[in-house]
Design a protein around this motif. Sequence first.
Motif, PDB file in Angstrom:
ATOM      1  N   GLN A 182      45.769  38.903  38.938  1.00 29.62           N
ATOM      2  CA  GLN A 182      44.408  39.003  39.556  1.00 29.62           C
ATOM      3  C   GLN A 182      43.735  37.551  38.656  1.00 29.62           C
ATOM      4  N   ARG A 183      44.229  37.743  37.266  1.00 31.19           N
ATOM      5  CA  ARG A 183      44.263  36.039  36.149  1.00 31.19           C
ATOM      6  C   ARG A 183      44.464  35.264  36.823  1.00 31.19           C
ATOM      7  N   GLN A 184      45.196  34.859  37.492  1.00 32.59           N
ATOM      8  CA  GLN A 184      45.362  33.456  38.526  1.00 32.59           C
ATOM      9  C   GLN A 184      44.687  33.356  39.596  1.00 32.59           C
ATOM     10  N   TYR A 185      44.414  34.570  40.517  1.00 31.39           N
ATOM     11  CA  TYR A 185      43.632  34.672  41.805  1.00 31.39           C
ATOM     12  C   TYR A 185      41.490  33.337  41.227  1.00 31.39           C
ATOM     13  N   ALA A 186      41.415  34.837  39.995  1.00 37.44           N
ATOM     14  CA  ALA A 186      40.365  35.014  39.521  1.00 37.44           C
ATOM     15  C   ALA A 186      40.439  33.347  38.946  1.00 37.44           C
ATOM     16  N   GLU A 187      41.072  32.750  38.303  1.00 40.27           N
ATOM     17  CA  GLU A 187      40.518  31.288  37.301  1.00 40.27           C
ATOM     18  C   GLU A 187      40.744  30.063  39.120  1.00 40.27           C
ATOM     19  N   GLU A 188      41.452  30.482  39.578  1.00 38.14           N
ATOM     20  CA  GLU A 188      41.733  29.256  41.435  1.00 38.14           C
ATOM     21  C   GLU A 188      40.280  29.494  41.754  1.00 38.14           C
ATOM     22  N   VAL A 189      39.406  30.474  41.914  1.00 37.26           N
ATOM     23  CA  VAL A 189      38.404  31.067  42.813  1.00 37.26           C
ATOM     24  C   VAL A 189      37.542  30.284  41.811  1.00 37.26           C
ATOM     25  N   ALA A 190      37.148  30.732  40.340  1.00 40.12           N
ATOM     26  CA  ALA A 190      36.140  30.014  39.888  1.00 40.12           C
ATOM     27  C   ALA A 190      35.861  28.412  40.104  1.00 40.12           C
TER      28      ALA A 190
END
Length: 182
Positions: free
Chosen positions: A103-111
């Motif tokens: 979820q952290r990786q996803y959040a970073e990519e989406v940001a």
Amino acid sequence: MRWTELESNQPRLAELGRDRLLGPGVVLVGTVRRDGTPRISPVEPWIMAGDLWLSMMWGSTKAKDLGRDPRVLVHSVITGRDGSEGEFKVRGQARGEDDESVQRQYAEEVAAGLGWRPEPGRFHLFAVDISDVTFVRYVEATGDQFVTRWPAGREFVRRGTGATTVGDPEPHQDLLRPTTES
């Protein structure tokens, strides 16, 4: 099947899918409600680490639907009635992802890609295990309907025979690699 398998086996179809699903920044997602009726909801799609991902607000009814019944349809948005841009559809099963590092990786990519940052642990995240990809486009002038299906490996055209009718499928080659190359 994962998105990366679609990219490896049918790169032209996968490229079209990226354009139709990620380009507008939103897709329509079909889920099954508790009473068995369909629900259609807008969702922002993302491709990460070889998978198609869908994130949803914490506690949303569409996320609850997928918790009960993981069947999902991801459908591109349609912006005109003539159908020339086509409909890109992904059918499969949604697999919930609770791992905070994912979820952290996803959040970073989406940001970085979309300009907003989901808070890990405070949203639902689903990877789509793909069972079928379909692309349908129409030619308004003739009424012809062009269809591509993977992994069935079928492409055909149904010629327009009237304002609301089409004929039987006829072989057509457009997006898919010939089966001998797959």
